[in-house]
Design a protein around this motif. Sequence first.
Motif, PDB file in Angstrom:
ATOM      1  N   MET A   1     -10.246  22.275  36.777  1.00  0.00           N
ATOM      2  CA  MET A   1     -11.615  22.878  36.140  1.00  0.00           C
ATOM      3  C   MET A   1     -11.431  22.601  34.502  1.00  0.00           C
TER       4      MET A   1
ATOM      5  N   LEU B   1     -14.645  31.324  34.634  1.00  0.00           N
ATOM      6  CA  LEU B   1     -13.541  30.862  35.015  1.00  0.00           C
ATOM      7  C   LEU B   1     -12.644  31.546  35.882  1.00  0.00           C
TER       8      LEU B   1
ATOM      9  N   VAL C   1      -6.413  23.923  34.713  1.00  0.00           N
ATOM     10  CA  VAL C   1      -7.480  24.180  33.910  1.00  0.00           C
ATOM     11  C   VAL C   1      -7.402  23.201  32.788  1.00  0.00           C
TER      12      VAL C   1
ATOM     13  N   CYS D   1     -14.508  21.198  38.896  1.00  0.00           N
ATOM     14  CA  CYS D   1     -15.248  22.289  38.379  1.00  0.00           C
ATOM     15  C   CYS D   1     -15.394  21.859  36.765  1.00  0.00           C
TER      16      CYS D   1
END
Length: 152
Positions: A89, A18, A34, A108
């Motif tokens: 993400m 990450l 995130v 992601c």
Amino acid sequence: MGAVYFYHLTHRPVEDTLTVLLGKARQAGWRIAVRGADRDRLTWLDEKLWQGPDDGFLPHGLAGGAHDADQPILLTSEPVAANTPACVMSVDGADIQPDEVAGLERVCILFDGHDSMAVDHARGQWKALTAAGCSAQYWSEESGRWEKKAER
């Protein structure tokens, strides 16, 4: 339309991968969300990011603060992030919807290759997102370095 990159983690822990991906996304000039499924886990990731190397500091915040909209990186469990990210993400199985991908530069999805449930969940996400027309790449570090194994 953005692309979805799947990262099958087998050698490095999520916090290390990450950190690398966040650094690259920041270099691209993107704001990042995130997205996690568990607030405690996001708090843990927040602490890990603060403890990162001095030369690789990643300015970030945990959602719920007064300045969420200003955060270059916002850790959140919500499907809509206050910092208007260009990149999301996903960690720990947090959901990504096909309609989100179109409005982002990149998504992601990081998943633990040693956890069969995480692998199955990622496979389901791959099928759902690609069936909806999302461009996707699958990256694996099984060999010890990142290699693109599939693209659709």
